[in-house]
Each structure stands twice: as C-alpha cells, then as structure tokens.
Enzyme design. Structure first.
Site, PDB file in Angstrom:
ATOM      1  N   HIS A   1       0.823  -1.200   0.000  1.00 21.97           N
ATOM      2  CA  HIS A   1       0.000   0.000   0.000  1.00 21.97           C
ATOM      3  C   HIS A   1       0.865   1.260   0.000  1.00 21.97           C
ATOM      4  CE1 HIS A   1      -3.793   2.097   0.819  1.00 21.97           C
ATOM      5  NE2 HIS A   1      -3.105   2.876   1.626  1.00 21.97           N
TER       6      HIS A   1
ATOM      7  N   HIS B   1     -10.428   2.370  -0.392  1.00 21.85           N
ATOM      8  CA  HIS B   1     -10.515   1.922   0.996  1.00 21.85           C
ATOM      9  C   HIS B   1     -11.310   0.623   0.996  1.00 21.85           C
ATOM     10  CE1 HIS B   1     -10.064   3.707   5.263  1.00 21.85           C
ATOM     11  NE2 HIS B   1      -8.904   3.417   4.750  1.00 21.85           N
TER      12      HIS B   1
END
Lengths: 720, 222
Positions: A48, A94
């Site tokens: 990420h 998300h």
C-alpha cells in the site's frame, strides 16, 4: 512500560515481511530491529505504501503536460485552470476496511482523500465515489451497500463537500471483496500550494488535529494481504472517522496556511505518524526526531509501536516556522483542536523515535523509502478472448428492461440522494447523467468530474480495457462541454504474485498510458490496491479512472436535456460490438467475447467535434455500456419525454462500440451540424427523435411511465 | 440592510447563506459562535445549515447554548429578524425561539433532492414575495427534518397562520407536511429546505432568491 516482544520468524511474517525483505532490513541497519522498528519497516514496505509491485509499470504512465503543476508523488495532483488557480485531486481506495466495517471503512476512505487534498492548501469542492459490490442476492451485499453509502454520506454531508458523481456496479467477483474508491478535488491558488518536503534544520515538527488512539494499528499491512475466513478478527484494524473534527481541521489548516506559519505539511493517512514523518524528512533530505511522550493521546498506556502505526483519523503533521508558533497555536485553540510540538528536523539522515526516555527506533530515514523493495514480478499476457458465439434472441424492449431493471444500470438516486450534492451552492450539474459539474466559486469557470471503468472489458482484454476506461472518462467530460484536463487512476487488482493477475495490471497500465498520451489527458495522481482476493478468488480487474475537465465559461456547458421534436443523432461509427456487453451480462449472464476495440484517433476527432459544436447541441451523452438504446432511454427519461429510435436490430441498439456520442439536436440545427461533420470527416447518423410518451426501439415500444417506474425502483428493490 | 451569518464549528452552509444575502443586496457580517454579541445594527441573523458541533447530543442542541445564541435570542426578543435554514431551524427549536423539534427522517436516511413546497402564508417579510398557495422548488438536504410537535402546538401554528411552507410530497415524515414555521411575531422563520441553494438559474432554479429579496425590500422600507 511493557517489554517489547522478541523478533521471531512468526512475528516477521505477521508483519507481512518476506524472509528476503527481513534480510534486507538486517543489511540496512546492521543489527536486528527493535519491535517498533519492525513495525516501521512493515508500514513503509507494504504494498500500500511502497507500490513495490507496481512502481516499475507506473513509471511508464503519461504524467506531464503544460497544464500539470504537480504530477504523481505528492498527496494529490495539481493542475492549472488559469487565472492563478489550480484544481488538486486524487482518487484512493478503501476496499478492505469497507468490507470489514462498511460504514466506518467508507467514511474514513472519504476522510482520507479529503485530507490529501486540503493538506496541499486546497478547499475541497467536489467528491465522487466508485463502488463495486458482489451479486445483489449475495447475503452480504445489501448490508455492504447500505453501510458504505451511509458511511460516505455521513462523512461527506457533515464535512460539507458536494458529492457529484461516481459509479455503482454489482458482480459476483466482488462477493468477498467490495471496492470503495473515493475521489476528491479541491481548489487553490497556484501561489499557495503546500507540499510535504521539510526544510530547515531544528525546525519544530507539529502534530495537529485529533488525538491518537489504537484504531487502525496495522491497517496498511492488512490492506496489503488477501482475505480469508479470519477477516472478522480484523475489525479492530478499521479506523473510526469523525467528520466534525475533519471539518474543523480543514478550516484550521486553511487559516494556518494563510498565516504563513507552514513550511511543509502532510496528512497522516496509511501508517499514520510513520509514513507522514518519513515522507516529510525524505523529500526534504532531512532527518526527523520525534518524542512520543508529547503526542496527544486519547488512550492510556500506548506503546511506541502503537503510536507509530496508529491510523487514527483527522491528524496532520507540519513543519512550522518557529517564529509563528503562538499565532499557529491560537488558530488551533480557536477550532478546539490539538496542537503539539512533538519533534524537530535534524541534519543527520536518521529517524529517531523517543518514548519514556528510551530510544525506541533509530533508523536511516532516507533508506526507509529509497531502499524499499521493488519487484519486477513475473507476468503473463492475458490470452486473447475467444470470439463471441451466437447471441440468444430477444426483443428490443425486453432487452432494455433487462438493463434498466438491473441494479448496475438502474437509476442510482437511492445512492446519491443520500449524499448532499448541492452544498457550497456551486453544483450546476447534479449526479445521475454523466459527469457532474461544479462552478469555480466566484468565477465564470466550472469543472467537470467523472469516474469510469468497465471491469468486464479489462478482464477480457486488459490493454483495450485500460484504454477504454480512459476514453470513457474523456468522453463523459466532453459530453458536458468541458475540455478534459487530467486524470487520476485507482488501480484495483488481485494478488500480483500470480503472473496472470500481474499480466492484467501490466496490460491495463499500458492501455491507460497509451490512451492518456493520445488524448493529452495525463495521470497526475493515483493509488494502487492489490491483493483484492478472497480465498484465492480475485476481483475483476478494476482500474478506475477519475477525470477532470474545465469549462472556461459556463456558457460552454452542454447542460440541457432533449426537448420533444429534437433529433437523436449518433456521432461515430456503429458496428454492433456485443462482446462483453452489458446486455449479454444482464440478460443472460453471458460474459464472453473480446472487449470493444478503442480507436484513440477517432476518440480524439469525435471529442474535438463535440467541443467545437457544443453551442449547437441541446444535450449530449457518451455511448458506453448498454449502447445507444440505454443512453437514449436515460436522456429521454431524465427529460420526462419519450424517444423513438429507428434501428431494430439488437447489435445496433445495444452494441458497445467506442468513440461514440448520442446528441440531441434541434431540427433547425441539424443541417449545419451535418455539413460540419462532412467537413471534419466524422460520421453523423440521425437515428430517431425525442418526444411523445413512449419509448420505441425499431417499432417495439412501451410507455415511458412504465419503464421509468422500473428504472427508478430497481436499485432499491435489489439491495435497498 | 445588514445581515449577520453565524458560523458554528461544523456549519457548512454559512458561506452559501452569506452569498444569498449578499446577492439580494445585504451587507453581510460573518459572526463566530464564541462571540457574545451581534455586530451593531444587525437587522437579520442567518443561522446556516450544516452539522453544528457534529450533531452530537442532539442536532442544534450545543449550538443553542453557545455564547452567540444568547445574543440571537435577545435580538429576536427585541423584534429582530432571524432566518434559520436546516441545521439553523434545528438550532432555533433548541433555543425555544420556535416550537417543536426536528426528529430523524421517517425513512431513516439522509435525503438530498429538489422538491416542491407550497407557500402557506404570505403574511411575513420572508414569504410576502410569493403568491398565496404558490408551489416553489427548493431543495432539502438533511437527516433530521421530521418536524414534530404536540397537538396543541400544531393547532396553534395552524390557527395563527404560522406554517410558512408545506411539502407537496413529504420527504421526511414531518407532521402536517410542515417544512417551515414562523414565530408568533412572524419575524423568525425556521425551514428545512435550503432557499440559498436556488438563487441563480445555473443552480437549477431561483425560487429561493424571492425570499431573500423580499425580506431585504421589507427591511429597507421598515
């Protein structure tokens, strides 16, 4: 003070670090890391934060142009819109948090992207959300839809940013892994943009905003792993959002920036204090020393490890001009927010963490990001799709019903009526039909926003699918009359350690790059979300493209709806491509054939034609999934009138050939437009007429009222 | 004519309301919730939409107890004009300047949409610019707009002609379709719909500007 746990192979694996990555840590620091240091490495080196699987390919994207002030690498991309103003925007996923805890996951996704924008000095003026859910009938789907939409609504409505567009799709490939991609755009003056690079030695590092708790500890690492049946245990890693604090943080930060107190500023997003501090130091060529005893905390007994990895929301880190400290503190007092000097910049290239009079971490700062692993992962080209076989027979109206009765293609008012799409008073084109348009407050200009991708195409043909996502975004902007400016990409894929998934990523990025180059539509920011798999089942490859366009004056906007008597005119060539079409998927569950090819020269020519003649068009919409029939129905339905299309064959009505627009043209304007098309060498075909109270497709017809009722209730009926 | 628009932490339609007053020709002062007094010469106070204090406790409850609320109450008791929109309406009921309460929407969901209202009385400086019974299009955007009051209060509102607007199609379950009400002296208006969002054709309508312009006209001649 608790003793820190011993570093064992299990602990290393639990931090998502591979044995060779751990060896690299040993080489860099010449000793075993402390527990806090291990946490810091895992936060910096997970997929990420480090983009370690995608970096090699992201570098190939088209990211520059005369309009680009700042491309990828900062919190968000910055694009010039003239008159000393810039639009600052980004899209970010998300996904994993939203699947585990939909309300908070989606809310904090929006909160994070809003901070990315206002940390650069921009007041957010528009948001969008691209959502992908599993099959409507799957036991989790309705719960996820409800929670995600409520979460986005509760955060954005309270914060006060209009939500002007987005997408919602359903497909079984998202059953175990929904996607929540949040976009935000803000407005700033080009001479007042704030960056993250620290400068100056011994400058105070200031913590701003909400207090730190244990929420989200390890979130970024969780987002970089596949799901299995233990996900319920991961709920505590989801952050909790407070839009009221975010709104105050926005106002306080903008006041602070105007005061001249800010040297650099960075929001605390994924991996919170760790990522933000390292980013500021690394970009400024400085070290950072933090004393965690001074961090405002809302829980007692937090360890250094927890504070460094907490993803508590609504926090910022700033390097302050020391002479402005009193003024800066007064602004945060006014907004009742925490303001604490927690450290300073140092000349040595070290990242030093002190807590309780102990050194908890002492690492070479620049190597935390520059020495992050980077992989050239093996990949295989996606094999060419088998040709589409015979298509079952269906009548045109039955085909239209199959589409408008499916939640993916039904009216999405159920979703966007839960979002305040008018706050700030500048929304001039509401969600529901193509791109949303927001005025640049106090000027005659406006900005158009859209988000697009057709995942079925990308799975069948990553290269063409990647091109198509860019082309569709470009078309949606053009259809409002806006000149496309730039884009952001949110690449959602499965596990990149599988060569066929890596092949999808590579193919899609190449296609995106090619289309962006051909259309002068650079990518200025983005986000990569990998490991979107559950029990080994990947999602459809979903590279969402968020596009932004500029209307130099509101008079350029193609705002209207068709009126009775207007001609329905197709710009572009219709060949009847049904492979991977929405009709096949919704009517029979067939997902076969190749994606439609995208002719970028034709895209460019047809888009330029629309822009050149926007003053003569009553309405325009791009033709994408669902083809001519669905686009004509949507335009007519929005106008509350019928439409009569001449073509009767299914491929012409529902084919998804690219580079096409549907235009509504007043009869008196047709002649001029036709001769202009002849001169420009673009194909223009009159296919029917708007008006009446029926929808007719090649002679097959139904009352508009009946179809409209289906279209407007299908979403709630499926998942509401 | 001088308008004062209050900003609470969490207000997010304060700028929009200030723009609407200014577009109608008012001089607009922005007032912070910690101020204890309104600017001298304030004719009308605007309490904007948003989520004052995050809607914590109850919508509008904390704002109604902030320092500026005391000054607004005094202003109203002296016969001053007050317009509360959305969260501003909630604040007005919490201060007691208007009766009743705004409960959670009957559908339990936030609702943002353009909708039609019927002008139920033209006997006020706010609504005198409309025709009696006129249907106007003004958007709503709220989670807690379900107007609720006891039977006596409702009867009094009806008998005293204090219902300013009713929904043509009720979006939130409000009793008697009430979208906005007036104080007894007709100088305090609370309404859930947002007139400041329809003051320019580009926004999709101008039915809201009638309210601001008429109010200013009345105050200028008063």
């Amino acid at each position: 003070m608790h003793a820190e746990p011993e570093i064992t192979p299990d602990l290393i694996a639990a931090h998502g670090l591979k044995p060779d990555e751990y060896d690299r840590i040993l080489q860099i620091i010449g000793r075993a890391p402390t527990f806090t240091e291990l946490g810091i490495f895992s936060a910096m080196w997970n997929e990420h934060c480090s983009y370690k699987s995608s970096k090699k390919w992201l570098r190939t994207l088209h990211t520059t142009g005369p309009q680009v002030i700042c491309g990828p690498g900062e919190n968000a991309g910055v694009v010039d819109i003239g008159d000393g103003q810039a639009v600052i925007f980004k899209m970010e996923s998300h996904n994993h948090p939203s699947y585990i805890e939909p309300h908070q996951g989606a809310a904090t996704g929006l909160g994070g992207i809003l901070r990315d924008v206002f940390t650069m000095g921009a007041r957010p003026i528009a948001a969008m959300n691209a959502l992908s859910f599993g099959e409507p009938g799957h036991p989790k789907t309705a719960h996820l839809v409800k929670g995600v939409v409520e979460g986005i609504g509760s955060y954005g409505n309270c914060f006060g940013v209009p939500n002007v567009g987005g997408e919602v799709r359903f497909h079984r490939a998202y059953n175990g892994n929904c996607l929540v991609n949040a976009f935000a755009a803000g407005l700033a003056d080009t001479d007042a943009i704030f960056y993250s690079a620290a400068s100056g030695v011994n400058m105070p590092v200031v913590y701003l905003g909400a207090r730190t708790g244990r929420d989200g500890v390890g979130g970024a690492t969780m987002a970089s792993a596949e799901f299995d049946d233990t996900i319920g245990e991961k709920r505590p890693t989801v952050q909790v959002g407070d839009p009221f604090t975010e709104k105050r943080l926005l106002e306080a930060c903008l006041e602070l920036m105007a005061s001249g107190a800010v040297i650099s500023i960075q929001d605390m997003g994924a991996a919170g204090l760790t990522c933000s501090a390292v980013e500021m130091g690394d970009k400024g060529g400085l070290g950072i020393r933090l004393n965690l005893d001074r961090v405002p905390q809302r829980e007692t007994g937090m360890t250094a490890y927890e504070m460094m990895l907490s993803e508590s929301q609504e926090r910022m880190l700033m390097v302050l001009r020391p002479e402005k400290e009193d003024e800066a503190r007064a602004i945060f007092d006014k907004w009742d927010l925490d303001f604490a000097v927690i450290g300073e910049t140092i000349p040595e290239d070290r990242f030093v963490i002190l807590h309780g009079n102990q050194v908890k971490a002492d690492l070479p700062l620049s190597q935390l990001s520059s020495q992050a692993p980077e992989y050239d992962r093996p990949w295989v080209e996606t094999p060419p799709a088998a040709p589409l076989g015979a298509v079952p027979a269906i009548t045109p109206i039955a085909a239209l019903r199959a589409l408008i009765g499916s939640p993916s293609h039904a009216h999405k008012g159920w979703v966007w009526e839960q979002y305040d799409h008018m706050v700030m008073g500048d929304t001039v084109r509401a969600p529901g039909l193509g791109a949303g348009v927001v005025r640049v407050h106090g000027s005659g200009k406006a900005l158009a926003f859209t988000s697009d991708v057709t995942p079925r195409y990308v799975r069948a043909n990553p290269h063409e699918g990647g091109k198509q996502a860019v082309a569709e975004a470009w078309r949606n902007l053009v259809a409002t009359g806006a000149r496309p400016l730039a884009a952001t990409d949110n690449l959602n894929f499965g596990n990149p350690e599988k060569p066929e998934i890596m092949g999808q990523l590579v193919g899609a990025i190449r296609g995106i790059g090619e289309a962006c180059r051909a259309l002068d539509f650079p990518i200025v920011s983005g986000n990569v979300s990998l490991y979107n798999e559950t029990d080994g089942q990947p999602i459809l490859p979903t590279p969402t493209i968020g596009g932004v366009g500029l209307l130099a004056t509101l008079d350029d906007m193609i705002a209207g709806l068709p009126q009775a008597g207007d001609l329905a005119v197709v710009l572009g060539v219709t060949r009847g491509h049904l492979g991977q079409s929405a009709l096949l998927a919704e009517a029979w569950g067939i997902e076969a054939g190749d994606a439609p090819p995208v002719d970028l020269a034709a895209e460019r020519a047809h888009g330029e034609f629309v822009l050149a003649h926007r003053g003569h068009l009553r309405a325009a919409t791009d033709l994408s999934d669902g083809g001519l029939a669905l686009a004509a129905f949507e335009l007519a339905e929005a106008a509350g009138i019928g439409v009569d299309l001449e073509p009767a064959d299914i491929a012409t009505l529902f084919g998804e050939d690219q580079a096409r627009y549907l235009l509504a043209v007043a009869p008196g304007a047709l002649h001029g437009l036709t001769s202009a098309a002849a001169t420009a060498g673009v194909a223009l075909t009159v296919v029917g007429r708007f008006g009446g109270d029926r929808v007719a497709l090649g002679g097959d017809s139904a009352p508009l009222s009946e179809l409209s009722a289906l279209y407007r209730t299908a979403f709630a009926a499926a998942v509401g | 004519m001088k308008a004062a628009v209050i900003t609470f932490p969490g207000s997010n339609c304060d700028r929009d309301l200030a723009v609407a007053f200014a577009a109608a020709g008012a001089r607009v002062a922005r007032v912070w919730h910690k101020d204890a007094a309104l600017p001298p010469g304030t004719d009308v106070v605007g309490i904007p939409g948003g989520f004052s204090f995050g809607d914590y406790l109850r919508c509008g409850a904390i704002a109604a107890r902030s320092p500026i609320a005391r000054a607004v109450i005094d202003h109203a008791r002296r016969g001053g004009y007050v317009l509360g929109v959305c969260n501003g309406f909630q604040v007005l009921t919490e201060t007691g300047l208007l009766p009743g309460v705004l409960m959670r929407n009957a559908g339990l969901r936030f609702v943002c949409r353009m909708l039609d209202l019927r002008v139920e009385t033209t006997d006020s400086a706010f609504t005198g610019g409309y025709a009696p019974g006129q249907v106007v299009t003004i958007p709503v955007a709220h989670h807690d707009g379900n107007y609720t009051a006891d039977a006596d209060t409702l009867a009094r509102l009806r008998d005293q002609d204090r219902i300013a607007f009713r929904y043509v199609q009720n979006p939130n379950g409000a009793m008697d379709d009430i979208a906005g009400i007036l104080s007894e002296n007709r100088r305090v208006l609370g309404m859930m719909p947002h007139p400041e969002r329809v003051i320019d054709p580009a926004q999709g309508g101008t039915d809201g500007s009638v309210l601001f312009r008429h109010l200013l006209g009345q105050l200028a001649t008063a």
